[in-house]
Design a protein around this motif. Sequence first.
Motif, PDB file in Angstrom:
ATOM      1  N   SER A 174       0.797  -1.233   0.000  1.00  0.00           N
ATOM      2  CA  SER A 174       0.000   0.000   0.000  1.00  0.00           C
ATOM      3  C   SER A 174       0.823   1.273   0.000  1.00  0.00           C
ATOM      4  CB  SER A 174      -0.919   0.008   1.231  1.00  0.00           C
ATOM      5  OG  SER A 174      -0.147  -0.055   2.423  1.00  0.00           O
ATOM      6  N   ALA A 175       2.153   1.185   0.216  1.00  0.00           N
ATOM      7  CA  ALA A 175       2.960   2.406   0.358  1.00  0.00           C
ATOM      8  C   ALA A 175       3.758   2.723  -0.898  1.00  0.00           C
ATOM      9  CB  ALA A 175       3.899   2.262   1.561  1.00  0.00           C
ATOM     10  N   LEU A 176       3.186   2.431  -2.066  1.00  0.00           N
ATOM     11  CA  LEU A 176       3.931   2.637  -3.312  1.00  0.00           C
ATOM     12  C   LEU A 176       4.151   4.111  -3.622  1.00  0.00           C
ATOM     13  CD1 LEU A 176       2.269  -0.090  -5.576  1.00  0.00           C
ATOM     14  CD2 LEU A 176       4.413  -0.230  -4.302  1.00  0.00           C
ATOM     15  N   GLY A 177       3.430   4.969  -2.962  1.00  0.00           N
ATOM     16  CA  GLY A 177       3.593   6.402  -3.207  1.00  0.00           C
ATOM     17  C   GLY A 177       4.978   6.904  -2.872  1.00  0.00           C
ATOM     18  N   ALA A 178       5.762   6.113  -2.128  1.00  0.00           N
ATOM     19  CA  ALA A 178       7.138   6.518  -1.802  1.00  0.00           C
ATOM     20  C   ALA A 178       8.059   6.418  -3.005  1.00  0.00           C
ATOM     21  CB  ALA A 178       7.671   5.637  -0.660  1.00  0.00           C
ATOM     22  N   LEU A 179       7.596   5.755  -4.059  1.00  0.00           N
ATOM     23  CA  LEU A 179       8.437   5.569  -5.257  1.00  0.00           C
ATOM     24  C   LEU A 179       8.270   6.775  -6.174  1.00  0.00           C
ATOM     25  CD1 LEU A 179       7.570   1.795  -5.904  1.00  0.00           C
ATOM     26  CD2 LEU A 179       9.437   2.755  -4.512  1.00  0.00           C
ATOM     27  N   GLN A 180       8.888   7.890  -5.799  1.00  0.00           N
ATOM     28  CA  GLN A 180       8.695   9.154  -6.501  1.00  0.00           C
ATOM     29  C   GLN A 180       9.248   9.157  -7.922  1.00  0.00           C
ATOM     30  OE1 GLN A 180       7.116  12.241  -5.238  1.00  0.00           O
ATOM     31  NE2 GLN A 180       6.246  10.496  -4.137  1.00  0.00           N
ATOM     32  N   GLU A 181      10.150   8.220  -8.240  1.00  0.00           N
ATOM     33  CA  GLU A 181      10.733   8.176  -9.583  1.00  0.00           C
ATOM     34  C   GLU A 181      10.010   7.174 -10.496  1.00  0.00           C
ATOM     35  OE1 GLU A 181      13.245  10.139 -10.579  1.00  0.00           O
ATOM     36  OE2 GLU A 181      13.194  11.092  -8.601  1.00  0.00           O
ATOM     37  N   LEU A 182       8.981   6.520  -9.993  1.00  0.00           N
ATOM     38  CA  LEU A 182       8.330   5.433 -10.724  1.00  0.00           C
ATOM     39  C   LEU A 182       7.687   5.933 -12.014  1.00  0.00           C
ATOM     40  CD1 LEU A 182       7.737   2.377 -10.443  1.00  0.00           C
ATOM     41  CD2 LEU A 182       5.529   3.010  -9.442  1.00  0.00           C
ATOM     42  N   ARG A 183       8.042   5.262 -13.110  1.00  0.00           N
ATOM     43  CA  ARG A 183       7.498   5.601 -14.425  1.00  0.00           C
ATOM     44  C   ARG A 183       6.645   4.467 -15.020  1.00  0.00           C
ATOM     45  NH1 ARG A 183      11.947   8.538 -13.601  1.00  0.00           N
ATOM     46  NH2 ARG A 183      12.254  10.519 -14.706  1.00  0.00           N
ATOM     47  N   TRP A 184       7.056   3.229 -14.769  1.00  0.00           N
ATOM     48  CA  TRP A 184       6.392   2.060 -15.375  1.00  0.00           C
ATOM     49  C   TRP A 184       6.036   1.091 -14.259  1.00  0.00           C
ATOM     50  CZ3 TRP A 184       5.893   0.638 -20.755  1.00  0.00           C
ATOM     51  CH2 TRP A 184       5.474  -0.682 -20.977  1.00  0.00           C
ATOM     52  N   PHE A 185       4.742   0.729 -14.179  1.00  0.00           N
ATOM     53  CA  PHE A 185       4.278  -0.174 -13.123  1.00  0.00           C
ATOM     54  C   PHE A 185       3.312  -1.179 -13.748  1.00  0.00           C
ATOM     55  CE2 PHE A 185       1.368  -1.270  -9.581  1.00  0.00           C
ATOM     56  CZ  PHE A 185       2.296  -1.758  -8.679  1.00  0.00           C
ATOM     57  N   SER A 186       3.730  -2.459 -13.824  1.00  0.00           N
ATOM     58  CA  SER A 186       2.905  -3.474 -14.482  1.00  0.00           C
ATOM     59  C   SER A 186       2.795  -4.725 -13.627  1.00  0.00           C
ATOM     60  CB  SER A 186       3.491  -3.849 -15.850  1.00  0.00           C
ATOM     61  OG  SER A 186       2.711  -4.870 -16.449  1.00  0.00           O
ATOM     62  N   LEU A 187       1.527  -5.084 -13.328  1.00  0.00           N
ATOM     63  CA  LEU A 187       1.202  -6.323 -12.602  1.00  0.00           C
ATOM     64  C   LEU A 187       0.401  -7.270 -13.499  1.00  0.00           C
ATOM     65  CD1 LEU A 187      -0.049  -4.742  -9.235  1.00  0.00           C
ATOM     66  CD2 LEU A 187       2.290  -5.363  -9.861  1.00  0.00           C
ATOM     67  N   THR A 188       0.407  -7.044 -14.797  1.00  0.00           N
ATOM     68  CA  THR A 188      -0.434  -7.760 -15.757  1.00  0.00           C
ATOM     69  C   THR A 188      -0.317  -9.283 -15.630  1.00  0.00           C
ATOM     70  OG1 THR A 188      -0.319  -5.946 -17.337  1.00  0.00           O
ATOM     71  CG2 THR A 188      -0.791  -8.112 -18.236  1.00  0.00           C
ATOM     72  N   ARG A 189      -1.473  -9.948 -15.752  1.00  0.00           N
ATOM     73  CA  ARG A 189      -1.575 -11.416 -15.797  1.00  0.00           C
ATOM     74  C   ARG A 189      -0.891 -12.079 -14.598  1.00  0.00           C
ATOM     75  NH1 ARG A 189      -1.110 -10.076 -21.136  1.00  0.00           N
ATOM     76  NH2 ARG A 189       1.137 -10.343 -21.167  1.00  0.00           N
ATOM     77  N   ASN A 190      -1.426 -11.810 -13.424  1.00  0.00           N
ATOM     78  CA  ASN A 190      -1.016 -12.483 -12.195  1.00  0.00           C
ATOM     79  C   ASN A 190      -2.279 -12.824 -11.405  1.00  0.00           C
ATOM     80  OD1 ASN A 190       2.075 -12.588 -11.604  1.00  0.00           O
ATOM     81  ND2 ASN A 190       1.789 -10.601 -12.607  1.00  0.00           N
ATOM     82  N   LYS A 191      -2.147 -12.979 -10.088  1.00  0.00           N
ATOM     83  CA  LYS A 191      -3.282 -13.333  -9.248  1.00  0.00           C
ATOM     84  C   LYS A 191      -3.435 -12.353  -8.084  1.00  0.00           C
ATOM     85  CE  LYS A 191      -2.719 -18.241 -10.368  1.00  0.00           C
ATOM     86  NZ  LYS A 191      -2.434 -19.607  -9.847  1.00  0.00           N
ATOM     87  N   PHE A 192      -3.060 -11.101  -8.318  1.00  0.00           N
ATOM     88  CA  PHE A 192      -3.205 -10.084  -7.283  1.00  0.00           C
ATOM     89  C   PHE A 192      -4.687  -9.838  -6.978  1.00  0.00           C
ATOM     90  CE2 PHE A 192       1.017  -9.004  -9.058  1.00  0.00           C
ATOM     91  CZ  PHE A 192       1.759  -9.058  -7.884  1.00  0.00           C
TER      92      PHE A 192
END
Length: 747
Positions: free
Chosen positions: A141-159
């Motif tokens: 839940s604390a992904l907001g700390a990743l201030q440099e994040l440009r690409w975020f992909s969780l495609t085709r998993n079981k989240f």
Amino acid sequence: MQSLRVVQLYNNSLTGNIPSSLGNLTRLTILSLAANHLGGSIPEGIGNNPHLGFLQLAMNNLSGLLPLSLYNQSSLYGLCVMSNNLHGHLPTDMGRSLPRMQSFLFGVNQFTGVVPPSLSNMSVLQLFDVSSNEFGGVVPSALGALQELRWFSLTRNKFEAHNEQEWKFLTSLTNCSMLRHMSIEQNRFSGQLPTSLSNLSTNIQHLNIFNNSISGIIPSDIGNLIGLEVLVLAGNLLTGAIPESIGKLTQLKELYLSSNNLSGFIPSSIGNLTSLSRLGAGINSLEGPIPSSIGKLTKLSLLDISTNHLSGSIPNKIMLSSISIYLDLSYNLLEGPLPSEVGNLVNLGQLLLSGNQLSGKIPATIGGCVVLETLLLDRNSFQGNIPRSLKNIKGLTILNLTNNKLNGSIPGDLSSITSLQELHLAHNDLSGSIPELLGCSTSLLHLDISFNSLQGEIPKEGIFWNLTGLSIVGNNELCGGMPQLQLRKCQSSKKGLPKSPRIIVPTTGGILVLLAALPLVGFLYTKLKSGLRKELPSPQTTMSDLPMVSYNDILKATDGFSEANLLGKGRYGTVYKGTLENFVAAIKVFNLQQSGSYKSFQDECEALRRVRHRCLVKIITCCSSINHQGQDFRALVFELMPNGSLDHWIHPDIESQNSNRTLSLSQRLDIAVDLVDALNYLHNGCQPSIIHCDLKPSNILLTEDMRARVGDFGIARILNEVTSEASASSLSSIGIRGSIGYVAPGN
């Protein structure tokens, strides 16, 4: 070597395992072995290098666990192992032990477990991709700390996420102002879509939540994401209306809203998306008219608003010449005429209007859709005649006009559509006879003309001999046809002349040399007729029973019609050796620029449709297509005869590989028996009889065990069941059939 700092062997077809000796290169900072064929596991020693910063092992066949030493390599800023067969869990303290990590790319593997919350400690992380794995659980839940994040992909998993608490990761990502790409498609997310979605970075360009079980409404402020170029919300349980604010996404190129429960009108503001190339909103509960403002989307190549409750008429403004992939308005409540502006769709591949309440005549301008492949107008109320302009759509493969109110006759011109595979005309009020020319189509696989008012004799060629592909029920005035149709016999005003048996044996100089004595042939033929080696007539086949191949398949099989694959040339075509789906074949490509070659193709198809015998060359499939220049293309694919033609054995070239090989007496007798067997079948064993007309050594091919097979039916003559002087005289206009020195009697 130990001072080596960079090793880059990208895309070099390397095989084997990664050498463990690479772990001895203690000064190495960059190691790239991507896009090779490396297998086995990753050596443990690679992770012990204190200077290693970038490790690129993507697109190999690596398996096993990722060495634990790599997760503890604090110098690493890039770790890419995508597209392998690696498995295992991510360590819980991974985020703290990899503080410099910028690119964490683990997609297309078999990793399991959860993404540890320590991920948020990778403060300089820019690219995070774990797509196509078996990860599950709740996203940290604390992904907001990743201030440099440009690409975020969780495609085709079981989240998973089922409630507001578990959706906090999305709200947290709104703090990532650099985010450009976010994809959570094809997971197990459910519950209400957070309204915070519209608070993501205005720099985000790609947002994809496709194929989950997410409910709720599309946030009304979705228009805040002014940088969006691709928005995919399809395949969920979203309800409510499409927000008017969506018209603010002026950079949007692709919008997918299909397969939800959206309702209400399509907002007219959609016309503001002038960069849009694809719009999909099918399978919802949208209602009201189609907004004419869609006509402003001059870059649109795909429009799908099918399976909704849209009403009113089709606006002529949406007939945009830019639409090239498909236009799907099917299964709505649309009424009125099909606009004549449909002819503007000159680049369209598929036009799907099934299941509406459209009426009036099908406009003749539809013939302007010259590259159309699929045209579905079924389940409407179209009236009048079938437009003859359809013949202009040369690439049409499927035409469905079922369940309308069409009348008049079936245009014979439809047979000139050389790619047509399916023709559905059932449940109309069509009358008159069935065009004979439809039987000449070598591409037609399915013909449904049931429940009309057709009358007269059913043709006996092509599709009309294919019981599985033909439907004619509900036409009580039809007669004749193949016996299995069980229709009444047609009344004929002509009296047939009595049939007399005809045995026609071609004179072939090469065969006479081979046989050495005619009495032997007479003896063999007598034995065959008396039943010593009697062959029962084989059931007829149809060209539609054979699997179809495309021009591209044949182009690839022959290596671009390479001279190295050339087997021979004739008047009407060229024969190549080619490999299709792991079998080697002889492919006869017709030169349609040569006068008579198109008819030769039709004649050969017609002859091969009727015959099946062990002593005839076996046809595997055929091709009726269009080449890359838009020209008609015809080819036949035969079983390859490994020993070539008889001509090469009795008249070998000095340079030929067969120059020192001769036929033994037993081989000559076997060939003679096979030829007589084939002729007996053609003249007496199949109905109607077939005269080859060009039997010569070059058309007699030899199998691996030196048995003869008769081929090349390009100028064969099929005798009518009732021969008359009139029919004989009509054939005389064709001229003499055969080759010089090989003209059959009767020609």
